[in-house]
Write a protein that holds these residues in place. Structure first.
Motif, PDB file in Angstrom:
ATOM      1  N   GLN A 191       0.815  -1.214   0.000  1.00 22.74           N
ATOM      2  CA  GLN A 191       0.000   0.000   0.000  1.00 22.74           C
ATOM      3  C   GLN A 191       0.848   1.264   0.000  1.00 22.74           C
ATOM      4  OE1 GLN A 191      -2.797   0.391   3.251  1.00 22.74           O
ATOM      5  NE2 GLN A 191      -4.069   1.835   2.105  1.00 22.74           N
ATOM      6  N   VAL A 192       1.930   1.265   0.778  1.00 21.93           N
ATOM      7  CA  VAL A 192       2.813   2.432   0.817  1.00 21.93           C
ATOM      8  C   VAL A 192       3.503   2.639  -0.538  1.00 21.93           C
ATOM      9  CG1 VAL A 192       4.933   3.353   1.847  1.00 21.93           C
ATOM     10  CG2 VAL A 192       3.150   2.398   3.308  1.00 21.93           C
ATOM     11  N   LEU A 193       3.954   1.555  -1.149  1.00 18.80           N
ATOM     12  CA  LEU A 193       4.566   1.658  -2.479  1.00 18.80           C
ATOM     13  C   LEU A 193       3.541   2.111  -3.518  1.00 18.80           C
ATOM     14  CD1 LEU A 193       7.576   0.920  -3.361  1.00 18.80           C
ATOM     15  CD2 LEU A 193       6.934   0.231  -1.063  1.00 18.80           C
ATOM     16  N   ASP A 194       2.304   1.616  -3.399  1.00 15.81           N
ATOM     17  CA  ASP A 194       1.261   1.988  -4.356  1.00 15.81           C
ATOM     18  C   ASP A 194       0.946   3.477  -4.310  1.00 15.81           C
ATOM     19  OD1 ASP A 194       0.982  -0.535  -5.381  1.00 15.81           O
ATOM     20  OD2 ASP A 194      -0.857  -1.035  -4.281  1.00 15.81           O
ATOM     21  N   VAL A 195       0.832   4.031  -3.111  1.00 17.53           N
ATOM     22  CA  VAL A 195       0.474   5.447  -2.976  1.00 17.53           C
ATOM     23  C   VAL A 195       1.689   6.345  -3.231  1.00 17.53           C
ATOM     24  CG1 VAL A 195      -0.323   7.242  -1.392  1.00 17.53           C
ATOM     25  CG2 VAL A 195      -1.447   4.997  -1.403  1.00 17.53           C
ATOM     26  N   ASN A 196       2.776   6.069  -2.525  1.00 14.46           N
ATOM     27  CA  ASN A 196       3.911   6.996  -2.550  1.00 14.46           C
ATOM     28  C   ASN A 196       4.721   6.945  -3.840  1.00 14.46           C
ATOM     29  OD1 ASN A 196       3.028   7.347   0.050  1.00 14.46           O
ATOM     30  ND2 ASN A 196       4.912   6.714   1.036  1.00 14.46           N
TER      31      ASN A 196
END
Length: 246
Positions: free
Chosen positions: A108-113
């Motif tokens: 999720q962090v990789l997807d957003v950021n």
């Protein structure tokens, strides 16, 4: 540092650095399109801007490429052009030690950021090329912790290191087309994101900052505003630290 006549698109505009950037750019005369997944928050941001101007608030999930294209289409329909200032300020944390970090929180962090920054960068830059707008500035937000790592933030550090590297590539690829792409590297800034960090940890970080304090979102936004303007016309592919010397 006039931005009169410029259209600016800011993600993560519902709070923190994104909200402060909307205020700084609007102060200099830019028309603001403020976007955030939390639409009520981005509407609050709009209320802080000059109501006489034709600013807009839009709901956006940066990890959804189809949603980004819809938002861009709406912008062009409303303003008859894509924004020549794009600020990728949307970001999240899902902190945990590597031993316990779940696949879902890492993704999720990789997807957003990272992926979200890529989607916005690619979609809006390609539109600028298509519309033959050859004086544009895209500013991505990295993080100082991506330089040296931070306990419990393997996903966040990886995502922000990726943003900085990707920005350097984009600067080389789009520079000849009149689109400058740069990274801001904030240190410890007082935002809702850092508000979740335990006080003990924050005090440890503060002791490492020569200026002896945390930064304000406005202090980052002022540098973003400089990069958005023609005052920075020969800055491309740069990573500018706003850390108090951290």
């Amino acid at each position: 540092m006039s931005l009169q006549g410029r259209l600016a698109f800011i993600t993560g505009a519902g709070s923190g650095i994104g909200r402060a950037t909307c205020q700084c750019l609007a102060r200099e005369g830019a028309t603001i399109v403020a976007a955030d997944q939390n639409f009520p928050k981005v509407q609050e941001t709009l209320k802080l801007l000059n109501p006489q101007e034709k600013h807009s608030a839009m709901s956006l999930s940066v990890e959804n490429k189809h949603n980004i294209q819809e938002v861009l289409n709406n912008i062009i329909k409303t303003y008859l052009k894509p924004p020549s200032i794009v600020v990728n300020a949307a970001g999240i944390t899902r902190d945990n030690f590597l031993q316990k970090l779940s696949d879902a929180d890492f993704a999720q962090v990789l997807d957003v950021n990272l992926k979200g920054t890529f989607f916005v960068l690619q979609t809006f830059a390609n539109s600028l090329v298509e519309h033959k707008i050859n004086e544009a500035s895209i500013i991505n937000i990295g993080s100082i912790v991506a330089k040296f790592g931070n306990i419990g933030q393997a996903n966040y550090c990886a995502s922000k290191a990726g943003v900085e590297a990707m920005t350097k590539v984009a600067a080389k690829e789009y520079g000849s087309l009149g689109i400058r792409v740069n990274t801001i590297i904030p240190g410890m800034i007082v935002t809702p994101m850092t508000a979740a960090v335990p006080e003990k940890v924050m005090n440890k970080f503060k002791a490492m900052i020569p200026l002896g304090r945390f930064g304000l979102p406005e202090e980052v936004a002022e540098v973003i505003t400089f990069l958005a303007s023609t005052k920075s016309s020969y800055i491309n592919g740069a990573s500018i630290e706003v850390t108090g010397g951290f």
